[in-house]
Scaffold this active site. Structure first.
Site, short mmCIF file in Angstrom:
data_model
loop_
_atom_site.label_atom_id
_atom_site.label_comp_id
_atom_site.label_asym_id
_atom_site.label_seq_id
_atom_site.Cartn_x
_atom_site.Cartn_y
_atom_site.Cartn_z
N LYS A 70 2.05 -1.25 10.51
CA LYS A 70 1.88 -0.89 9.10
C LYS A 70 0.82 -1.79 8.48
O LYS A 70 0.90 -3.01 8.59
CB LYS A 70 3.21 -1.05 8.34
CG LYS A 70 3.13 -0.48 6.92
CD LYS A 70 4.45 -0.62 6.18
CE LYS A 70 4.63 -1.97 5.54
NZ LYS A 70 3.71 -2.28 4.44
N LYS A 103 0.83 4.01 -0.43
CA LYS A 103 1.62 4.34 -1.63
C LYS A 103 0.81 5.18 -2.61
O LYS A 103 0.59 4.82 -3.77
CB LYS A 103 2.18 3.09 -2.30
CG LYS A 103 3.16 2.32 -1.41
CD LYS A 103 3.83 1.18 -2.15
CE LYS A 103 4.83 0.42 -1.29
NZ LYS A 103 4.19 -0.49 -0.32
O1 6AU Z 1 8.85 -8.39 5.43
P1 6AU Z 1 7.99 -8.69 4.24
O2 6AU Z 1 8.80 -8.94 2.99
O3 6AU Z 1 7.00 -9.80 4.50
O4 6AU Z 1 7.05 -7.40 4.00
C1 6AU Z 1 7.56 -6.19 3.58
C2 6AU Z 1 6.54 -5.09 3.72
C3 6AU Z 1 5.32 -5.21 2.82
C4 6AU Z 1 5.60 -4.24 1.68
O5 6AU Z 1 4.41 -3.60 1.21
C5 6AU Z 1 6.50 -3.20 2.32
O6 6AU Z 1 7.15 -3.85 3.40
N1 6AU Z 1 7.50 -2.61 1.40
C6 6AU Z 1 7.59 -1.20 1.25
C7 6AU Z 1 6.94 -0.30 2.20
C8 6AU Z 1 6.61 1.04 1.81
O7 6AU Z 1 6.77 -0.55 3.33
C9 6AU Z 1 8.43 -0.65 0.30
C10 6AU Z 1 9.32 -1.49 -0.41
O8 6AU Z 1 10.14 -1.05 -1.20
N2 6AU Z 1 9.28 -2.83 -0.16
C11 6AU Z 1 8.41 -3.42 0.72
O9 6AU Z 1 8.45 -4.63 0.92
O10 6AU Z 1 4.19 -4.83 3.55
#
Ligand code: 6AU
Length: 274
Positions: A70, A103
């Site tokens: 991602k 998004k």
């Molecule tokens: O594990 P982290 O917290 O370092 O990263 C979380 C990742 C980030 C955010 O852009 C994404 O997940 N994300 C998303 C999506 C669509 O993937 C939605 C959401 O509600 N919360 C979120 O953290 O790359």
């Protein structure tokens, strides 16, 4: 898939995924489930890193345990397509799907145009995220952009979010699922990995025909920065998540390979258990 190896995977995938394998119609959902069986992992790596070099390095380090990469392509410093092709090639060599977390949230025509432009997302991304706030045509716009370059892609609609105080309340989630049900391009939804109860509720509404992918999972942290919330990856999968989206839990770990192995085994074990 007619050779012995393909047959093995298909049997393994059907055993591991059960009704999800049978009922999810989007071809990329099967591709994802097949890769997950091959790698025994439900990990989607959120490669939130600022340079192509760092993204390529993390792919090389942990890619054997990652099913999809991602990206936030607009985070990459000094972006150009030539450099970006190194990310695309590295992910391809590790058998990962490419998932741009763009998004989208605009009207259909603009989303279609935004799939091209500087980042030309339509030419390399297999999956993208979209909000549903602007209505169903955003999905058609995204799909039209993939049509232009004769590629197949899938959309994950944000049905829930992991961030504190987000505005995706139950009524909004329900309307988002209606949009998803009506479109063959919607492979599934983003759900809130930090809340077992929200996920159980979402899965009961979604049924078996769409995937739920969940950010907001971490094996150790209780809370992230700036309102991010976390839950345990195995609990998210047991509650109905099909893919755990993990960023800092892997790329900020002292030993990313050891970390990704833990996320892979927690998520795969939970899939087999459910
Ligand atoms: O594990 P982290 O917290 O370092 O990263 C979380 C990742 C980030 C955010 O852009 C994404 O997940 N994300 C998303 C999506 C669509 O993937 C939605 C959401 O509600 N919360 C979120 O953290 O790359």
């Amino acid at each position: 898939m007619t050779n012995g190896r393909g047959q093995d995977y298909r049997m393994k995938a059907e055993d591991a995924w059960g009704a999800r394998w049978v009922n999810c119609a989007h071809p990329l959902s099967h591709e994802y489930m097949r890769v997950a069986c091959e790698k025994e992992s439900l990990v989607v790596l959120a490669a939130d890193l600022p340079t192509v070099d760092e993204i390529v390095r993390i792919i090389e380090d942990v890619g054997d345990y990652v099913c999809a990469l991602k990206t936030h392509v607009d985070m990459v410093e000094g972006f150009n397509m030539e450099d970006w092709s190194r990310v695309v090639d590295a992910a391809g060599s590790k058998g990962m799907l490419l998932f741009e977390d763009r998004k989208f949230a605009d009207i259909g025509r603009v989303a279609q145009t935004q799939m091209g432009g500087l980042y030309d997302i339509r030419s390399w991304a297999d999956l993208v995220t979209s909000h549903s706030v602007s209505g169903p045509d955003v999905v058609d716009g995204i799909a039209a952009a993939w049509d232009e370059v004769e590629r197949i892609g899938g959309v994950l609609l944000l049905a829930q979010m992991s961030s504190t105080g987000n505005l995706l309340v139950d009524g909004y989630t329900d309307l988002t699922l209606e949009i998803g049900r009506a479109s063959p391009h919607v492979l599934g939804y983003i759900g809130n990995g930090s809340s077992v109860s929200e996920l159980v509720g979402l899965r009961s509404k979604v049924g078996e025909g769409r995937m739920i992918w969940t950010p907001g999972v971490n094996l150790s942290a209780d809370e992230g920065v700036l309102g991010q919330r976390y839950g345990h990856p195995a609990e998210a999968v047991l509650a109905g998540s099909d893919a755990i989206i993990v960023g800092s839990g892997i790329h900020k770990a002292g030993d990313p390979l050891a970390a990704v192995r833990e996320y892979a085994s927690a998520s795969w074990g939970a899939l087999l258990e459910r």
